[in-house]
Design a protein around this motif. Structure first.
Motif: not given
Ligand code: HEC
Ligand code: HEC
Length: 344
Positions: A85-87, A151, A153, A157-159, A162
């Motif tokens: 995940s993004r964070d 992906h 959001p 919410a990542a790609d 990253q």
């Protein structure tokens, strides 16, 4: 000339083989013919070697699929890894908890930053036996499905750039991937490892033991519930190895479920969101009923947390019958026999 002694046995064996293959073929054929979208269940060869009760619309789950243990182990790590995940706050397992029947127990899932999604999370258990993934069937394979949450959001919410940068910085993980896959650690091998892990998440149940011929595996109430499940026609949609997962059907075949709802959401449009065809409005993949007693709330819109009510709603909207309370209770008792454990 004297007959070789082994011949009659061989002939009997051949006849049994032909009968078994015909029976499995007959079970698979109507589903293939019924829907051009339906795929052959994975591993028909395994099924053919399994003694089954002839003519049953439900088929026993194999104990396992042929998977590579090293890849499964990598997939298990990644499934539980928030770096996807993004964070770094949310892993797949955050919304697909194996202790909660492979779902999250919430009406809609919560993604990164606590953002609310638009639809109820289905189970990942036995997902390998779904002919498509997602309620609207937009992913054809488990590998393709992984793209969605990474992906989305409202989910991780990542790609990949990253995520891969983070994973590749992990020396140990990189070297384990290098020994399991010639290509090493890439987006494709990450997707494959996660899918391979998911292919190991099978939950054979007492009902499967009964399907394989063990009469003592179910109580009389469970057997009565299964008879009602068939007699009322539930098994015309919830069928095959996954007790669902192999057809698309409209929610509201006999009565308009959505006309009775206050506000429609995008998710309510179902498969229409994928194809744009009018006839796909409110059409969904028939969900698996394996472990369903563990995965409340129910339906894509989490309309109810009560399995009894979910069954009664199915009677009303899918079959056009008001099921007597006793039938609902017995059917729920049968559905509980579909709970199973993931083999370690
Ligand atoms: C924020 C919560 C959340 C996270 C994180 C998440 N999922 Fe899901 N998952 C869902 C929801 C909600 C759906 C249903 C979406 C839909 O059908 O439109 C779903 C659907 C699925 C399905 C399809 C099952 C079926 O019956 O169609 C699979 C398989 C799956 N997720 C696996 C994963 C994997 C693997 C990951 C990690 C890469 C993951 N999920 C991360 C919530 C989540
Ligand atoms: C015409 C096809 C059809 C028939 C017949 C049918 N179902 Fe369903 N069932 C579906 C579909 C499609 C869904 C998904 C609806 C949604 O959430 O949009 C579903 C969902 C369910 C759910 C909720 C599963 C979950 O994980 O949320 C249960 C429980 C269920 N059905 C049980 C039954 C029972 C019991 C019967 C018989 C009384 C039955 N169904 C008859 C198509 C059918």
């Amino acid at each position: 000339m004297a007959k070789p002694a082994g011949l009659p046995n061989l002939r009997l064996f051949a006849v049994i083989c032909v009968l078994a293959v015909t029976a499995v073929g007959a079970l698979l054929y109507p589903r293939l013919a019924a829907s051009p979208d339906a795929a052959v269940e994975p591993m028909p060869a395994l099924l053919a070697t399994t003694p089954i009760r002839p003519g049953e619309p439900l088929l026993p789950l194999p104990d396992s699929l042929p998977v590579d243990p090293a890849k499964v182990a990598l997939g298990r790590l990644l499934f539980n890894d928030p770096r996807l995940s993004r964070d770094d706050s949310l892993a797949c397992a955050g919304c697909h908890d194996l202790q909660r029947g492979g779902a999250d127990g919430m009406p809609v899932s919560r993604g990164v930053d606590g953002k609310k999604g638009g639809i109820n999370a289905p189970t990942v258990l036995n997902a390998a036996f779904n002919f498509r993934q997602f309620w609207d069937g937009r992913a054809a394979t488990l590998e393709e499905q992984v793209e969605g949450p990474v992906h989305n959001p409202l989910e991780m919410a990542a790609d990949w750039d990253q995520v891969l940068a983070k994973l590749q910085a992990d020396k140990e993980l990189r070297s384990r991937f290098a020994s399991a896959y010639p290509a090493g650690l890439t987006a494709a091998t990450v997707r494959h490892a996660i899918a391979e892990y998911e292919r190991s998440l099978l939950t054979p149940s007492r009902f499967d033991r009964w399907l394989r011929g063990d009469d003592t595996a179910l109580s009389d109430e469970e057997k009565a519930g299964y008879r009602l499940f068939k007699r009322h026609g539930c098994s015309s949609c919830h069928q095959g190895v996954n007790v669902g997962g192999n057809l698309f059907q409209r929610f509201g075949v006999m009565d308009n479920y959505f006309a009775n709802k206050k506000a429609l959401t995008a998710a309510d449009m179902g498969r229409f969101n994928v194809t744009g065809r009018d006839e796909d409005r409110h059409v969904f993949k028939v969900p698996t009923l394996r472990n369903v007693a563990l995965t409340a709330p129910y339906f894509h819109d989490a309309a109810t947390s009560s399995l009894d009510e979910a069954v009664a709603l199915m009677g009303r909207y899918q079959l056009g019958v008001e099921l007597p309370a006793r039938d609902v209770t017995l059917i729920v008792t049968f559905l509980q026999s579909l709970n199973g454990d993931v083999r370690p």
